[in-house]
Design a protein around this motif. Structure first.
Motif, PDB file in Angstrom:
ATOM      1  N   ILE A 270       4.405  53.362  22.138  1.00  0.00           N
ATOM      2  CA  ILE A 270       4.920  53.870  20.863  1.00  0.00           C
ATOM      3  C   ILE A 270       4.512  52.946  19.723  1.00  0.00           C
ATOM      4  O   ILE A 270       4.075  53.402  18.657  1.00  0.00           O
ATOM      5  CB  ILE A 270       6.454  54.014  20.929  1.00  0.00           C
ATOM      6  CG1 ILE A 270       6.823  55.134  21.908  1.00  0.00           C
ATOM      7  CG2 ILE A 270       7.032  54.299  19.545  1.00  0.00           C
ATOM      8  CD1 ILE A 270       8.291  55.199  22.239  1.00  0.00           C
ATOM      9  N   GLN A 274       1.512  55.526  18.907  1.00  0.00           N
ATOM     10  CA  GLN A 274       2.175  56.576  18.139  1.00  0.00           C
ATOM     11  C   GLN A 274       2.638  56.117  16.749  1.00  0.00           C
ATOM     12  O   GLN A 274       2.596  56.875  15.789  1.00  0.00           O
ATOM     13  CB  GLN A 274       3.370  57.125  18.926  1.00  0.00           C
ATOM     14  CG  GLN A 274       2.999  57.724  20.263  1.00  0.00           C
ATOM     15  CD  GLN A 274       4.222  58.207  21.037  1.00  0.00           C
ATOM     16  OE1 GLN A 274       5.257  58.553  20.467  1.00  0.00           O
ATOM     17  NE2 GLN A 274       4.121  58.221  22.356  1.00  0.00           N
ATOM     18  N   GLN A 275       3.133  54.895  16.661  1.00  0.00           N
ATOM     19  CA  GLN A 275       3.675  54.389  15.398  1.00  0.00           C
ATOM     20  C   GLN A 275       2.951  53.102  14.969  1.00  0.00           C
ATOM     21  O   GLN A 275       3.576  52.121  14.601  1.00  0.00           O
ATOM     22  CB  GLN A 275       5.185  54.123  15.540  1.00  0.00           C
ATOM     23  CG  GLN A 275       6.016  55.353  15.793  1.00  0.00           C
ATOM     24  CD  GLN A 275       6.073  56.275  14.579  1.00  0.00           C
ATOM     25  OE1 GLN A 275       5.614  55.925  13.495  1.00  0.00           O
ATOM     26  NE2 GLN A 275       6.644  57.461  14.760  1.00  0.00           N
TER      27      GLN A 275
END
Length: 489
Positions: A270, A274-275
């Motif tokens: 993540i 993703q982030q």
């Protein structure tokens, strides 16, 4: 069968909305006092070492060099890094409440042990253990506070709580005036007693935390919805008895899918995939403020004694206004982070800190400032730097899902501190030992440039979070979006 199992794994909850609608109450004050005191303790610890640095340097039993004083500060931060990561991982798995008892207990024992140090290595070791307790506190306590404070005040409260670091700093500076006064107590006994007393104060914190419940949001995201609802119902009953009928829910319920513990692999995916933008932002904010703060504050007493000829027992008089300015910044500017907004205020506070730091560095190099004028300059600088630093913790707490909040805070704190905090005190201790204003100027200028880099990064990558539910700022990993498209575990 698989469809029935998937449906049984989904539950609906209005816990977030019920927590966010609560009027301000003594329950919130309990959260702030019992948990937020972490920062007061950290401020007390850091200031004690800063205020007592000269006395420890002159101690006949320890006689630490300036470099060793800087290294002992780095040991504290290394301990904080390791403690944050280890306890942060445990906090997301075992709950906020269990860990904030363990971490404050470790802090208490290690701080007391510091008072009985017999050489550099024992002093550094006990400082590292003290840091581990405080580092663990940051992860457990930051996540719990953010999850239980209503969204409309989350920024204000988070900055104010982080700002209480400087209430501890003021307490530490005031204490140093007493324990280092030869007319009151032998300084060799005084600096040792200061650490012991700091540890003993933690007993009161343990008592207060008995009244703090587990975070309902943590329970909710770990499939314990019934317990979460029961805790919220108990809070609501007490609040309603004092304030009357509660307002309507500000938004509707959310659906969650029961899931296992979040693995470190998932956390890293993540953060790094993703982030990625939020990760870059968090690392930059944390590292830059850590270098600026730790490099200067851990060695400020040495600057006063070496370049301004201030006696060690009088250092507290100069640290006290500096600490009060740092406390005033988050208290006065904090509400603007919920009204004007995160992005504007974080950019502004980092930028002001960097510009003023560069100007102060040049004035120091030229020898234009007296000890009091230097103190006034840094008081103004850190009036802005203090809410900036507090906003870094707020940002990394809000940026990632509930299931990984504590470990995210811990990893950013650890990485930022390792980059900016551990090297800073050691570097400045070495620069001060050289005795040249020009050398220290470059250290100050580096801190200024880093704060400006952080300001630019926030302006480019910052995101809105003011007055928004945590679940809207960063969707929980277990959030269920579609009744007809269940995701198999």
């Amino acid at each position: 069968m698989d469809q029935q199992r998937a449906k049984s794994e989904v539950f609906e909850t209005d816990v977030p909305a019920r927590l966010d609608r609560l009027p301000w109450d003594r329950f919130h004050w309990l959260i702030i006092i019992a948990l937020g005191v972490t920062w007061t303790l950290d401020g007390l610890e850091v200031t004690l070492v800063g205020s007592l640095a000269a006395a420890i340097h002159e101690s006949p039993s320890l006689a630490l060099s300036e470099t060793q004083v800087g290294l002992s500060a780095s040991a504290y931060l290394i301990g904080a890094v390791l403690g944050a990561v280890g306890f942060g991982w445990a906090t997301d798995r075992w709950g906020r409440r269990k860990l904030f008892f363990i971490t404050v207990g470790l802090y208490m024992l290690a701080s007391i042990a510091t008072g009985f140090s017999w050489d550099f290595w024992s002093f550094a070791f006990f400082r590292a253990l003290t840091g581990a307790g405080i580092g663990g506190e940051y992860a457990a306590v930051n996540s719990a506070i953010q999850e239980m404070i209503p969204a409309r005040r989350r920024g204000t409260v988070d900055l104010a709580v982080n700002g209480t670091f400087w209430a501890g700093a003021a307490l530490g500076a005031s204490s140093a005036l007493v324990v280092l006064d030869p007319a009151i107590v032998d300084p060799e006994i005084g600096w040792r007693a200061a650490f012991v007393v700091g540890g003993v104060l933690a007993l009161g914190i343990i008592f207060l935390r008995n009244w703090v419940p587990e975070s309902p949001r943590w329970l909710m995201t770990h499939g314990q919805e019934e317990k979460a609802h029961r805790i919220v119902a108990e809070i609501e009953a007490r609040v309603e008895a004092r304030h009357g009928k509660l307002p309507p829910l500000p938004y509707g319920p959310v659906k969650f899918r029961r899931r296992g513990h979040t693995s470190l692999k998932e956390v890293l995916n993540i953060m790094l995939q993703q982030q990625r933008r939020r990760t870059v932002l968090g690392v930059t904010l944390m590292a830059c403020q850590a270098f600026c703060y730790n490099a200067i504050f851990f060695t400020y007493a040495l600057v006063l004694t070496k370049f301004y000829g201030i006696a060690s027992q009088h250092v507290g008089w100069y640290l006290l206004p500096f600490a009060l300015g740092n406390l005033a910044g988050p208290l006065l500017l904090g509400p603007l982070f919920d009204s004007v907004g995160r992005k504007v205020m974080i950019t502004l506070t980092y930028a002001m800190s960097g510009i003023l730091m560069a100007a102060s560095a040049f004035a120091f190099q030229q020898g234009w400032l007296s000890a009091w004028e230097q103190t006034l300059a840094w008081t103004v600088i850190f009036f802005f730097a203090s809410p900036a630093a507090s906003a870094a913790y707020l940002t990394v707490g809000e940026a990632f899902p509930l299931e990984m909040r504590a470990i995210a805070i811990a990893l950013f704190y650890a990485f930022g501190t390792a980059i900016g905090g551990v090297a800073g005190p050691a570097l400045f201790g070495w620069l001060i030992e050289g005795g040249q204003r020009g050398d220290i100027f470059w250290g100050f200028l580096l801190a200024a440039v880093l704060m400006l880099v952080a300001a630019a990064t926030e302006w480019r990558l910052g995101f809105a979070a003011e007055r928004m539910p945590l679940e809207d700022v960063a969707a929980p990993l277990g959030l269920h979006r579609d009744d007809d498209a269940m995701v198999k575990r």
